[in-house]
Design an enzyme around this catalytic site. Structure first.
Site, short mmCIF file in Angstrom:
data_model
loop_
_atom_site.label_atom_id
_atom_site.label_comp_id
_atom_site.label_asym_id
_atom_site.label_seq_id
_atom_site.Cartn_x
_atom_site.Cartn_y
_atom_site.Cartn_z
N CYS A 162 0.80 -1.22 0.00
CA CYS A 162 0.00 0.00 0.00
C CYS A 162 0.84 1.27 0.00
CB CYS A 162 -0.99 0.06 1.16
SG CYS A 162 -2.14 1.43 0.87
N CYS A 339 -6.07 2.16 -4.98
CA CYS A 339 -5.61 2.73 -3.73
C CYS A 339 -6.60 3.79 -3.28
CB CYS A 339 -4.22 3.33 -3.93
SG CYS A 339 -3.51 3.88 -2.39
#
Ligand code: UQ1
Length: 408
Positions: A162, A339
C-alpha cells in the site's frame, strides 16, 4: 491423474485465502493445503483509520481458524524450503508436502532493523508506524498528544505494501491538527525516498496540489537511514547527492523498508531481486509451470494492494486449473490495482490503474477528485466486501474495470 490433485498454498493473507477459497468452490475435488504460521489474519487496510483514531485496532483482527476456508487443510507452521524440481515443499519442522500445483503468497517482509534506532524506539519517544498491529495504536497516541513542533512522515526507497498508506496518515494527521486548532503550531513534513508522490500520474498531480494547498512541506529522494531517539533526530540521505541531512522531530511516522521474505529470496523460485518470478500476465512461474504466485511476494510489477488481489485471484485460479488439466494458461492479468487515498476525515480519492499506470476506474465520474462518497465506501463498505468477498473467494456484484479493457 489418479489421485485428486493436490494444491499447496503458501500463506493465508488476502491472496492465499482468495485463491484457496476459489479453488474449493470451482473445483472441490482438489485437495487444498494452506501453510501459514500466523494465529491471526489482519484486515490491514483498516490500519490507516486506526492510526487516525477512527476505529479500534481489534476490528482489523480475526482468528486464522475462522478465515481458513472449509475443507482446506491448515498446516500451522512456516514453509522452509522449496524443491520445485521434485514438486515438494518442506516446512520448518521438516514435514514434506508434495503437490501437483503450488501457489506462493507469503506476503512482504518488513525490515524494521534496516533503520538503526527504529525498532528500539517504535511506539515511544515520538516514533510510530501504521505498518504493524503492534505499533498502530502508537500513531494515534502520538497524534493526540501533539500540540506543537515537527511532524514527519516518511516513505522508503524500497517497494512497500500500500504505497498510499504513508500519505493517507499524513493527510489524516494534518486534518486532525487543523480540526483541533494545533495546525499553525506544527510543521507537517512529508519525506519521500523516491522521486514522485504516487506512481500513477493522474492521481499524483492532484495529490501534489492537495499537499501544497494544505501547506505540507514535501521533499523527494530523502531516504530515512537512521533515527536518534534520544535527541529526536531523523537522518535522511539524499538519493542523488548522497549527502546526509538531520531533521528534528516531535513525532515521526515511519513507513519501514520492505522486501521479499528471506525464505523466498533464498529459494529457486526467486528472481534477481528476491521476488517469486512469474509471468506478469499469466501469474505462472517462468521456470516451473506448476508454480504460481500473486500478491506482495510476487514479481508482478504493480502496486501491492488487496484490490490487486481481487483481480489477480481469478486469473491465477483459472490458469492453475487449466495447467492441471493439461491446457495452456489463457487468462490474463493487466496490472489492475486500486488505492483509496484518504486525504482527510470525510475525503478520499479512489485511484485505480493498471500496469501502464493508466486510470482504470469503476465509477462513472472522475475519480481524480476527493469525494465524501468514496470515503464512506472505504469506511463502511470495504470491510464487508473484504471479509465476505475477497477472503472467501467470491466475486463482487460489479466487474473489475480492467476486464472490460481490450486484451492484447
Ligand atoms: C478493492 O477492491 C479492495 O479490495 C478488495 C480494497 O481493499 C480493501 C480497496 O480498498 C479498494 C478501493 C478496492 C477497489 C474498490 C472499488 C469499489 C472499485
Amino acid at each position: 491423474m489418479q489421485h485428486s490433485p493436490r494444491i499447496v498454498v503458501i500463506g493465508a493473507g488476502a491472496a492465499g485465502l482468495n485463491v484457496a477459497a476459489r479453488i474449493r468452490r470451482v473445483a472441490p475435488q482438489h485437495a487444498v493445503t494452506i501453510i501459514e504460521p500466523a494465529e491471526h489474519h489482519f484486515y490491514q487496510p483498516l490500519w490507516t483509520f486506526v492510526g487516525g483514531g477512527v476505529f479500534p485496532r481489534e476490528r482489523s483482527r480475526r482468528d486464522m481458524a475462522d478465515v481458513i476456508p472449509d475443507g482446506v487443510r491448515w498446516v500451522r507452521e512456516a514453509a522452509g524450503e522449496f524443491k520445485p524440481d521434485e514438486n515438494l515443499v518442506i516446512t520448518h519442522s521438516g514435514e514434506r508436502l508434495g503437490y501437483d500445483a503450488l501457489v506462493v503468497a507469503p506476503g512482504i517482509q518488513i525490515n524494521w532493523r534496516a533503520i538503526p534506532g527504529l525498532k528500539e524506539s517504535l511506539g515511544t519517544q515520538g516514533v510510530c508506524s501504521n505498518y504493524s498491529y503492534d505499533s498502530v495504536n502508537s500513531t494515534w497516541e502520538q497524534l493526540e498528544a501533539l500540540r506543537s513542533g515537527e511532524a514527519i512522515f516518511t516513505f522508503p526507497t524500497t517497494p512497500i505494501k500500500c504505497a498510499g498508506a504513508p500519505l493517507k496518515i499524513m493527510f489524516l494527521a494534518e486534518d486532525y491538527l487543523r480540526r483541533t486548532g494545533s495546525r499553525a503550531a506544527v510543521n507537517v513534513r512529508y519525506r519521500c525516498g523516491v522521486g514522485t508522490i504516487f506512481r500513477a500520474p493522474k492521481y499524483a498531480q492532484e495529490l501534489v496540489k492537495i499537499a501544497a494547498a494544505r501547506a505540507v512541506d514535501v521533499r523527494y529522494k530523502q531516504d530515512l537511514v537512521a533515527l536518534r531517539p534520544d535527541s529526536r533526530e531523523a537522518v535522511f540521505r539524499d538519493t542523488d547527492s548522497g549527502n546526509e541531512l538531520v531533521e528534528k522531530y516531535t513525532m515521526i511516522h515511519v513507513a519501514p523498508p520492505m522486501g521479499p521474505p528471506d525464505f523466498i529470496k533464498q529459494s529457486p523460485l526467486a528472481d534477481g531481486a528476491g521476488w517469486v518470478e512469474v509471468d506478469k500476465h499469466s501469474l505462472q512461474h517462468v521456470r516451473f509451470p506448476n508454480v504460481f504466485s500473486l500478491g506482495d511476494a510476487s514479481s508482478l510489477p504493480t502496486s501491492k494492494t488487496a484490490a490487486a488481489i481481487r483481480a489477480q485471484g481469478p486469473v491465477l485460479t483459472a490458469n492453475l486449473l487449466a495447467v492441471l488439466r493439461g491446457q495452456a494458461p489463457r487468462a490474463r492479468y493487466l496490472g489492475y490495482t486500486s488505492c483509496p487515498l484518504v486525504t482527510g476525515y470525510g475525503r478520499l480519492m479512489l485511484a485505480e490503474f493498471d500496469y501502464d499506470l493508466q486510470p482504470c476506474e469503476t465509477f462513472p465520474f472522475d475519480q481524480g477528485k476527493e469525494r465524501r462518497s468514496m470515503y464512506l465506501l472505504k469506511k463502511y463498505l470495504m470491510p464487508t466486501l473484504y471479509w465476505q468477498g475477497l477472503v472467501r473467494g467470491r466475486n463482487w456484484p460489479w466487474p473489475i474495470p480492467e476486464f472490460g479493457l481490450p486484451r492484447a
